[in-house]
Write an enzyme that holds these catalytic residues in place. Structure first.
Site, PDB file in Angstrom:
ATOM      1  N   LYS A 199      -6.748  -8.329  -0.904  1.00  0.00           N
ATOM      2  CA  LYS A 199      -6.431  -7.280   0.081  1.00  0.00           C
ATOM      3  C   LYS A 199      -7.075  -5.991  -0.386  1.00  0.00           C
ATOM      4  O   LYS A 199      -6.793  -5.487  -1.478  1.00  0.00           O
ATOM      5  CB  LYS A 199      -4.920  -7.104   0.204  1.00  0.00           C
ATOM      6  CG  LYS A 199      -4.559  -5.920   1.088  1.00  0.00           C
ATOM      7  CD  LYS A 199      -3.086  -5.886   1.405  1.00  0.00           C
ATOM      8  CE  LYS A 199      -2.748  -4.723   2.307  1.00  0.00           C
ATOM      9  NZ  LYS A 199      -1.330  -4.729   2.725  1.00  0.00           N
ATOM     10  N   LYS A 227      -8.162  -9.813   3.405  1.00  0.00           N
ATOM     11  CA  LYS A 227      -7.786  -8.781   4.375  1.00  0.00           C
ATOM     12  C   LYS A 227      -8.422  -7.445   4.032  1.00  0.00           C
ATOM     13  O   LYS A 227      -8.326  -7.015   2.889  1.00  0.00           O
ATOM     14  CB  LYS A 227      -6.258  -8.631   4.353  1.00  0.00           C
ATOM     15  CG  LYS A 227      -5.756  -7.523   5.220  1.00  0.00           C
ATOM     16  CD  LYS A 227      -4.294  -7.294   4.961  1.00  0.00           C
ATOM     17  CE  LYS A 227      -3.810  -6.124   5.752  1.00  0.00           C
ATOM     18  NZ  LYS A 227      -2.432  -5.778   5.401  1.00  0.00           N
TER      19      LYS A 227
HETATM   20  N1  LIG Z   1       1.621  -3.685   2.920  1.00  0.00           N
HETATM   21  C1  LIG Z   1       1.918  -3.597   4.265  1.00  0.00           C
HETATM   22  C2  LIG Z   1       0.883  -4.072   5.217  1.00  0.00           C
HETATM   23  N2  LIG Z   1       0.895  -5.332   5.733  1.00  0.00           N
HETATM   24  C3  LIG Z   1      -0.131  -5.402   6.672  1.00  0.00           C
HETATM   25  C4  LIG Z   1      -0.815  -4.185   6.679  1.00  0.00           C
HETATM   26  C5  LIG Z   1      -1.983  -3.795   7.528  1.00  0.00           C
HETATM   27  C6  LIG Z   1      -2.134  -4.630   8.737  1.00  0.00           C
HETATM   28  C7  LIG Z   1      -3.076  -4.048   9.772  1.00  0.00           C
HETATM   29  O1  LIG Z   1      -3.714  -3.001   9.561  1.00  0.00           O
HETATM   30  O2  LIG Z   1      -3.158  -4.686  10.812  1.00  0.00           O
HETATM   31  C8  LIG Z   1      -0.193  -3.356   5.777  1.00  0.00           C
HETATM   32  C9  LIG Z   1      -0.573  -1.954   5.644  1.00  0.00           C
HETATM   33  C10 LIG Z   1      -0.971  -1.477   4.290  1.00  0.00           C
HETATM   34  O3  LIG Z   1      -1.129  -2.273   3.378  1.00  0.00           O
HETATM   35  O4  LIG Z   1      -1.090  -0.275   4.178  1.00  0.00           O
END
Ligand SMILES: NCc1[nH]cc(CCC(=O)O)c1CC(=O)O
Ligand SMILES: [Mg+2]
Length: 307
Positions: A179, A232
Site C-alpha cells: 500500500k 493499492k
Molecule cells: N487506512 C484506511 C484506508 N483504507 C482504504 C483507503 C483508501 C481507499 C481509497 O482511496 O479508495 C484508506 C485511506 C488511507 O489509507 O489513507
C-alpha cells in the site's frame, strides 16, 4: 476467441461507506455515485448489488468527530458502527462476503492509521495491539475477512494468531501488503473526514518510487499468514500488480481507489471521455496485470454493464 482476459462480476469487491442514523444516503461530493449509507438503506443497496452478482463488499465507517479520540477506542467497540453493521448484513444476506477494514484512521482524532506519540511518530507495536482487538471484534460480529490497511509491521501475524486463538480459524485475512503513500486517496479521506491532521502517512505507507520493496512487503505478509494480498492503488501501479502476481501463488487483489474513480467521473462529467469504455478498459488492465480481485467503486455500474 483468443481474448486472454475477461472482466467478470466475480472479480469485483464493492467498497461501501456506512454512517450512523436512519434513512441516510449522502452522496460524496468528490465521488459522484458513491454514498454514505445508514444501515437501513445500506442493507437495501447490498441486497440490490448481490442480486446483480456482486459477491463481496468491503465496509468503511464514517465516525462522528465526537466519537473519535487519540487512541481510536471506538474501533474495537463490540457494539460499534462496523460491528453492528456486519451483524445486520450477515443476518440479512448470509451468503455475501463481508470484508472489514482494520486501521485506526476513521477512529482517531488525528486521522493516522495508528497511535502516534507527542512528536507525531507512529507507534508500530502498540498500534498492532489495538488492531488485534479491532480485528477480533469484527470477527466476533461475523466478518468473513478482516483487511488490515494500516501497513504496520507484524500486524498480519499478530492478527492471525489472535483470530486462531479465539477460534476464528475460518476468518480470512486480506492484507493490504503493498500500500503506497498515495495522493490518490484524497476523495476517500473526504468521505470519511479522515485526512491526517498533521504530517503524512509516508512513514508507514510505501514510497511510490519503490517496486522491489513491494516484494519484500508481500513476502512478510505471506509468511505471517495472509490469505489474499493487495496492491493499492491500482491504475498507477499495474507494474507492481504484475511483479507481485509473478512472485506468489496467493490471490492478488488490487484496489481501484477513490482518486482513480473521481478522475474518470470528472472527465466523464465534462464529456471528455466515454465513461463506460474507460471504466471497462481500466479494470481489464488491472486484470491483465494479474489482479484476481478488484476493489472498485465502479462495481455496481460494471455489474450492470456486464449483464
Ligand atoms: N487506512 C484506511 C484506508 N483504507 C482504504 C483507503 C483508501 C481507499 C481509497 O482511496 O479508495 C484508506 C485511506 C488511507 O489509507 O489513507
Ligand atoms: Mg508490511
Amino acid at each position: 476467441m483468443v481474448r486472454e482476459n475477461t472482466l467478470t462480476v466475480n472479480d469485483l469487491i464493492y467498497p461501501m461507506f456506512v454512517t450512523e442514523g436512519k434513512a441516510q444516503k449522502v452522496e460524496i461530493t468528490s465521488m459522484p455515485g458513491c454514498y454514505r449509507y445508514s444501515l437501513d438503506l445500506l442493507l437495501k443497496e447490498i441486497a440490490e448489488v448481490f442480486e446483480l452478482g456482486i459477491n463481496a463488499i468491503a465496509l468503511f465507517p464514517v465516525i462522528p468527530e465526537n466519537k473519535k479520540d487519540d487512541t481510536g477506542t471506538q474501533s474495537y467497540n463490540p457494539d460499534g458502527l462496523i460491528q453492528q453493521t456486519v451483524k445486520a448484513i450477515k443476518q440479512a444476506i448470509p451468503e455475501i462476503v463481508v470484508i472489514t477494514d482494520v486501521a485506526l484512521d476513521p477512529f482517531t482524532s488525528h486521522g493516522h492509521d495508528g497511535l502516534v506519540d507527542e512528536n507525531g511518530t507512529i507507534l508500530n507495536d502498540p498500534t498492532v495491539e489495538v488492531l488485534v482487538k479491532m480485528a477480533l471484534s469484527q470477527a466476533a460480529a461475523g466478518a468473513d475477512f478482516v483487511a488490515p490497511s494500516d501497513m504496520m509491521d507484524g500486524r498480519i501475524g499478530a492478527i492471525r494468531q489472535a483470530l486462531d486463538a479465539e477460534g476464528y480459524i475460518n476468518v480470512g485475512i486480506l492484507a493490504y501488503s503493498a500500500k503506497y503513500a498515495s495522493a490518490y486517496y484524497g476523495p476517500f479521506r473526504d468521505a470519511l473526514d479522515s485526512a491526517p491532521k498533521f504530517g503524512d502517512k509516508k512513514t508507514y505507507q510505501m514510497d511510490a518510487a519503490n517496486a522491489k520493496e513491494a516484494l519484500k512487503e508481500i513476502e512478510l505478509d505471506i509468511a505471517e499468514g495472509a490469505d489474499i494480498i493487495m496492491v493499492k492503488p491500482a491504475l498507477a501501479y499495474l507494474d507492481i500488480i504484475c511483479r507481485v502476481k509473478s512472485a506468489t501463488n496467493l490471490p492478488v487483489a488490487a484496489y481501484n481507489v477513490s482518486g482513480e474513480y473521481a478522475m474518470i467521473k470528472a472527465a466523464a462529467q465534462m464529456g471528455w471521455i466515454d465513461e463506460k469504455q474507460v471504466i471497462l478498459e481500466s479494470l481489464t488492465s488491472m486484470k491483465r496485470a494479474g489482479a484476481d480481485l478488484i476493489l472498485t467503486y465502479f462495481a455496481k455500474e460494471v455489474a450492470l454493464m456486464l449483464m
